[in-house]
Design a protein around this motif. Structure first.
Motif, mmCIF file in Angstrom:
data_model
loop_
_atom_site.group_PDB
_atom_site.id
_atom_site.type_symbol
_atom_site.label_atom_id
_atom_site.label_comp_id
_atom_site.label_asym_id
_atom_site.label_seq_id
_atom_site.Cartn_x
_atom_site.Cartn_y
_atom_site.Cartn_z
ATOM 1 N N SER A 90 0.858 -1.182 0.000
ATOM 2 C CA SER A 90 0.000 0.000 0.000
ATOM 3 C C SER A 90 0.895 1.234 0.000
ATOM 4 N N SER A 91 0.366 2.342 -0.454
ATOM 5 C CA SER A 91 1.143 3.586 -0.428
ATOM 6 C C SER A 91 0.943 4.324 0.891
ATOM 7 N N SER A 92 -0.116 3.985 1.627
ATOM 8 C CA SER A 92 -0.408 4.642 2.893
ATOM 9 C C SER A 92 -1.026 3.629 3.851
ATOM 10 N N TYR A 93 -0.634 3.716 5.128
ATOM 11 C CA TYR A 93 -1.107 2.751 6.126
ATOM 12 C C TYR A 93 -1.782 3.466 7.287
ATOM 13 N N TRP A 123 17.461 -4.857 4.643
ATOM 14 C CA TRP A 123 16.270 -4.018 4.493
ATOM 15 C C TRP A 123 16.449 -2.818 5.415
ATOM 16 N N ARG A 124 16.223 -1.603 4.880
ATOM 17 C CA ARG A 124 16.373 -0.395 5.692
ATOM 18 C C ARG A 124 15.186 0.527 5.462
ATOM 19 N N ILE A 125 14.752 1.203 6.525
ATOM 20 C CA ILE A 125 13.684 2.194 6.430
ATOM 21 C C ILE A 125 14.213 3.514 6.956
ATOM 22 N N LEU A 126 14.082 4.548 6.138
ATOM 23 C CA LEU A 126 14.568 5.871 6.512
ATOM 24 C C LEU A 126 13.420 6.878 6.515
ATOM 25 N N SER A 127 13.556 7.865 7.396
ATOM 26 C CA SER A 127 12.666 9.014 7.419
ATOM 27 C C SER A 127 13.562 10.236 7.318
ATOM 28 N N GLY A 128 13.561 10.890 6.160
ATOM 29 C CA GLY A 128 14.539 11.938 5.920
ATOM 30 C C GLY A 128 15.918 11.295 5.872
ATOM 31 N N SER A 129 16.863 11.818 6.642
ATOM 32 C CA SER A 129 18.198 11.222 6.696
ATOM 33 C C SER A 129 18.352 10.256 7.873
ATOM 34 N N TYR A 130 17.298 10.114 8.668
ATOM 35 C CA TYR A 130 17.360 9.280 9.872
ATOM 36 C C TYR A 130 16.963 7.839 9.560
ATOM 37 N N ALA A 189 22.365 -9.558 -2.336
ATOM 38 C CA ALA A 189 23.503 -10.096 -3.103
ATOM 39 C C ALA A 189 24.226 -9.002 -3.877
ATOM 40 N N GLY A 190 24.314 -7.824 -3.306
ATOM 41 C CA GLY A 190 25.012 -6.709 -3.936
ATOM 42 C C GLY A 190 24.150 -5.869 -4.859
ATOM 43 N N ALA A 191 22.966 -6.352 -5.209
ATOM 44 C CA ALA A 191 22.069 -5.592 -6.082
ATOM 45 C C ALA A 191 21.167 -4.698 -5.232
ATOM 46 N N SER A 192 20.857 -3.527 -5.754
ATOM 47 C CA SER A 192 19.986 -2.594 -5.037
ATOM 48 C C SER A 192 18.928 -2.057 -5.983
ATOM 49 N N ALA A 193 17.943 -1.382 -5.403
ATOM 50 C CA ALA A 193 16.831 -0.859 -6.202
ATOM 51 C C ALA A 193 16.462 0.525 -5.700
ATOM 52 N N PRO A 194 15.768 1.326 -6.530
ATOM 53 C CA PRO A 194 15.276 2.616 -6.051
ATOM 54 C C PRO A 194 14.375 2.428 -4.840
ATOM 55 N N ALA A 195 14.317 3.436 -3.997
ATOM 56 C CA ALA A 195 13.524 3.340 -2.770
ATOM 57 C C ALA A 195 12.040 3.224 -3.074
ATOM 58 N N ALA A 196 11.348 2.473 -2.222
ATOM 59 C CA ALA A 196 9.885 2.421 -2.261
ATOM 60 C C ALA A 196 9.387 3.362 -1.176
ATOM 61 N N VAL A 197 8.540 4.308 -1.541
ATOM 62 C CA VAL A 197 8.060 5.330 -0.617
ATOM 63 C C VAL A 197 6.663 4.984 -0.110
ATOM 64 N N PHE A 198 6.452 5.160 1.187
ATOM 65 C CA PHE A 198 5.133 4.903 1.765
ATOM 66 C C PHE A 198 4.893 5.868 2.919
ATOM 67 N N VAL A 199 3.640 5.952 3.338
ATOM 68 C CA VAL A 199 3.238 6.901 4.381
ATOM 69 C C VAL A 199 2.568 6.157 5.526
#
Length: 202
Positions: A90-93, A123-130, A189-199
């Motif tokens: 979902s884009s918003s929870y 797996w990492r979740i960021l809010s701004g730079s935090y 395995a060394g591969a990365s992807a653009p961030a997925a954004v959610f609210v």
């Protein structure tokens, strides 16, 4: 008041008092346990398990090199041959709804040895730079069986976030995530992807 009064023998009333006292004591102990962090320990266990994802599909077991010379010649997967995509359910929870994330790795190169160890993905979740939460905060084993990822095949991982932050070592859960916009980053395995954004909505 200490001397039982009634038509039955005194010991009957003493037994009843002792049983009632035992029941009250058990109820108080259980209530104190619930209020003093029993839920936190369960949450901490969940935190440690969130990184314990295994390939859902797309791989097959590789025999050991001693059993097959072909297996010994199978090269390790190269990050540049792996295409990784990340999505949220979902884009918003709404408050109380746990986000569910999916990461799909596709092999655009030849058949290769794909790592399944926990240490091979983050797996990492960021809010701004935090950085709010990361599986890298938890102890992660480098051990894992070897699997063959065929050309054009893909591997899917699914992870559910309980909306609590993480702390180094995962000895305890971090604070609950507040409403706002978050970004999910995944490396496998060394591969990365653009961030997925959610609210996380209010």
């Amino acid at each position: 008041m200490l001397q039982p009064v009634g038509p039955r023998p005194p010991y009957v009333y003493w037994v009843r008092r002792i049983v009632l006292l035992a029941i009250v004591t058990v109820v108080l102990v259980l209530a104190a346990h619930a209020c003093s962090g029993g839920g936190s320990r369960a949450r901490d266990a969940s935190l440690r398990q969130r990184a314990d994802q295994q390939p859902a599909a797309g791989t097959s077991a590789l025999p050991t090199p001693s059993a097959s010379s072909a297996a010994a010649r199978t090269p390790a997967c190269r990050a540049r041959d792996l295409a990784l995509s990340v999505s949220t359910d979902s884009s918003s929870y709404r408050p109380g709804v746990e986000p569910r994330f999916t990461a799909v790795v596709r092999n655009n190169g030849p058949t290769c040895r794909f790592p399944t160890a926990l240490a091979s993905r983050t797996w990492r979740i960021l809010s701004g730079s935090y950085q709010v939460w990361s599986t890298a905060d938890c102890p992660r084993s480098p051990a894992g069986r070897r699997v063959a990822l065929k050309a054009g095949a893909q591997v899917s991982y699914v992870l559910t976030w309980d909306r609590f932050g993480s702390v180094p070592g995962c000895a305890a859960a971090g604070p609950r995530a507040q409403p706002g916009t978050y970004r999910l980053y995944v490396t496998i395995a060394g591969a990365s992807a653009p961030a997925a954004v959610f609210v996380l909505a209010r």
